[in-house]
Design an enzyme around this catalytic site. Sequence first.
Site, PDB file in Angstrom:
ATOM      1  N   HIS A  63      -7.858   5.404  -1.231  1.00  0.00           N
ATOM      2  CA  HIS A  63      -8.365   4.241  -1.950  1.00  0.00           C
ATOM      3  C   HIS A  63      -9.887   4.218  -1.824  1.00  0.00           C
ATOM      4  O   HIS A  63     -10.477   4.995  -1.066  1.00  0.00           O
ATOM      5  CB  HIS A  63      -7.745   2.948  -1.423  1.00  0.00           C
ATOM      6  CG  HIS A  63      -8.111   2.600  -0.016  1.00  0.00           C
ATOM      7  ND1 HIS A  63      -7.739   3.380   1.066  1.00  0.00           N
ATOM      8  CD2 HIS A  63      -8.808   1.549   0.514  1.00  0.00           C
ATOM      9  CE1 HIS A  63      -8.181   2.827   2.179  1.00  0.00           C
ATOM     10  NE2 HIS A  63      -8.848   1.721   1.872  1.00  0.00           N
ATOM     11  N   HIS A 119     -12.149   1.951  -0.618  1.00  0.00           N
ATOM     12  CA  HIS A 119     -12.934   1.213   0.353  1.00  0.00           C
ATOM     13  C   HIS A 119     -13.877   2.215   1.016  1.00  0.00           C
ATOM     14  O   HIS A 119     -13.526   3.378   1.236  1.00  0.00           O
ATOM     15  CB  HIS A 119     -12.040   0.532   1.389  1.00  0.00           C
ATOM     16  CG  HIS A 119     -11.504  -0.787   0.918  1.00  0.00           C
ATOM     17  ND1 HIS A 119     -10.341  -1.342   1.418  1.00  0.00           N
ATOM     18  CD2 HIS A 119     -11.966  -1.670  -0.023  1.00  0.00           C
ATOM     19  CE1 HIS A 119     -10.111  -2.503   0.820  1.00  0.00           C
ATOM     20  NE2 HIS A 119     -11.092  -2.720  -0.059  1.00  0.00           N
ATOM     21  N   ASP A 179     -15.100   3.085   3.911  1.00  0.00           N
ATOM     22  CA  ASP A 179     -14.844   3.920   5.081  1.00  0.00           C
ATOM     23  C   ASP A 179     -13.891   5.071   4.778  1.00  0.00           C
ATOM     24  O   ASP A 179     -13.657   5.923   5.637  1.00  0.00           O
ATOM     25  CB  ASP A 179     -14.318   3.077   6.258  1.00  0.00           C
ATOM     26  CG  ASP A 179     -13.102   2.233   5.909  1.00  0.00           C
ATOM     27  OD1 ASP A 179     -12.966   1.829   4.736  1.00  0.00           O
ATOM     28  OD2 ASP A 179     -12.285   1.970   6.811  1.00  0.00           O
ATOM     29  N   HIS A 180     -13.369   5.118   3.556  1.00  0.00           N
ATOM     30  CA  HIS A 180     -12.461   6.197   3.173  1.00  0.00           C
ATOM     31  C   HIS A 180     -13.040   7.110   2.095  1.00  0.00           C
ATOM     32  O   HIS A 180     -12.385   8.078   1.713  1.00  0.00           O
ATOM     33  CB  HIS A 180     -11.139   5.614   2.679  1.00  0.00           C
ATOM     34  CG  HIS A 180     -10.386   4.884   3.754  1.00  0.00           C
ATOM     35  ND1 HIS A 180      -9.325   5.439   4.438  1.00  0.00           N
ATOM     36  CD2 HIS A 180     -10.563   3.650   4.280  1.00  0.00           C
ATOM     37  CE1 HIS A 180      -8.880   4.577   5.326  1.00  0.00           C
ATOM     38  NE2 HIS A 180      -9.617   3.475   5.249  1.00  0.00           N
ATOM     39  N   HIS A 185      -2.077  -2.799  -0.235  1.00  0.00           N
ATOM     40  CA  HIS A 185      -3.414  -3.080   0.258  1.00  0.00           C
ATOM     41  C   HIS A 185      -4.103  -3.919  -0.821  1.00  0.00           C
ATOM     42  O   HIS A 185      -3.643  -3.934  -1.973  1.00  0.00           O
ATOM     43  CB  HIS A 185      -4.156  -1.761   0.516  1.00  0.00           C
ATOM     44  CG  HIS A 185      -5.318  -1.879   1.441  1.00  0.00           C
ATOM     45  ND1 HIS A 185      -5.251  -2.470   2.674  1.00  0.00           N
ATOM     46  CD2 HIS A 185      -6.612  -1.448   1.315  1.00  0.00           C
ATOM     47  CE1 HIS A 185      -6.429  -2.412   3.260  1.00  0.00           C
ATOM     48  NE2 HIS A 185      -7.281  -1.805   2.463  1.00  0.00           N
ATOM     49  N   ASP A 208      -4.636   2.626   5.027  1.00  0.00           N
ATOM     50  CA  ASP A 208      -4.675   1.180   4.877  1.00  0.00           C
ATOM     51  C   ASP A 208      -3.506   0.589   4.074  1.00  0.00           C
ATOM     52  O   ASP A 208      -3.448   0.706   2.851  1.00  0.00           O
ATOM     53  CB  ASP A 208      -5.979   0.784   4.207  1.00  0.00           C
ATOM     54  CG  ASP A 208      -7.184   1.183   5.041  1.00  0.00           C
ATOM     55  OD1 ASP A 208      -7.044   2.081   5.889  1.00  0.00           O
ATOM     56  OD2 ASP A 208      -8.261   0.612   4.837  1.00  0.00           O
ATOM     57  N   HIS A 242      -7.466   5.236  12.851  1.00  0.00           N
ATOM     58  CA  HIS A 242      -8.068   4.149  12.078  1.00  0.00           C
ATOM     59  C   HIS A 242      -8.108   2.878  12.912  1.00  0.00           C
ATOM     60  O   HIS A 242      -7.573   1.842  12.553  1.00  0.00           O
ATOM     61  CB  HIS A 242      -7.265   3.928  10.780  1.00  0.00           C
ATOM     62  CG  HIS A 242      -7.975   3.082   9.764  1.00  0.00           C
ATOM     63  ND1 HIS A 242      -7.826   1.722   9.710  1.00  0.00           N
ATOM     64  CD2 HIS A 242      -8.808   3.397   8.750  1.00  0.00           C
ATOM     65  CE1 HIS A 242      -8.545   1.237   8.705  1.00  0.00           C
ATOM     66  NE2 HIS A 242      -9.154   2.242   8.108  1.00  0.00           N
TER      67      HIS A 242
END
Length: 304
Positions: A63, A65, A67-68, A141, A208, A266
């Site tokens: 996804h 976000h 941090d990914h 999510h 997530d 994570h």
Amino acid sequence: MSTRELVVLGTASQTPTRQRNHNGYVLRWDDEVILFDPGEGSQRQLLHTGVTATQLTRICVTHFHGDHCLGLPGLIQRLSLDRVPHPVPVHFPAGGVDYFARLRHASSFHETAELRPEPVDTDGARFALTGATLQARRLRHPIETYGYRVVEPDGVRMLPERLSAYGIVGPAVGELQRAGYLEVGGRRVTLAEVSRPRPGQRFAFVMDTGLCDGVYALAERADLLVIESTFLNSEAALAAEVGHLTAAQAARVATESGVRRLVLTHFSQRYADPERFAAEAREHFAGELVIAEDLSVVPVPPRR
């Protein structure tokens, strides 16, 4: 011997810490070298491992976000800088195609690598690998998110003592495997008589998400499950609110799904002691447990 192992680049959620880099994971699976969720700093983390950007054969993003995915621009540019000679497919949620386009062209560079965007637009989408299948399942999510798994087809293991008893040797073994039977000494010997089933190996990557059907579908019979455990049980209500798992939930998923080796990762920056995740998970999972650390290597368990 083929190599099947997970190389951990980073294990932090949301923000890095002094001990943990942002997310990043590489799966070595025979000829495939798949990069999952490259957060910031992933390119530098690769320098500390035996993996190079040139070796990457595929990229999977769960996804968009930060941090990914915020490590994507540098890695994409590195592929061109190194003039990677092979095409590199990139899988990501189709609803985030604009995010991917912006990350791909975040700054000026001379693009020479052949990057092949292959968005995931359906729950259960499949992509062919050499000798295996990459599957994507929808997760729960706040934004569109998919988990991934690699599934090797089931096969058979030949039993040397039974082959010997029937006098089947050399090229005849291959003929039996291809045809499913062989005429030997006036009788038909079937493949089932000289072999036993060998389950194909499975790797699952779950980031997530709150608990949902997709989590269990990905984890089913996984030899190696890499799964987020952002929170401890004391923050279970917060985890549910923001679409994340606790260590206890991840461990229960592993037990109920028949997972052989469980990798928790994570982790929220609020927790300084990773052993707290191990202690919580051990209450629900009796198999092999790994609390992921940056730059660690976790082998896929040997075939049964």
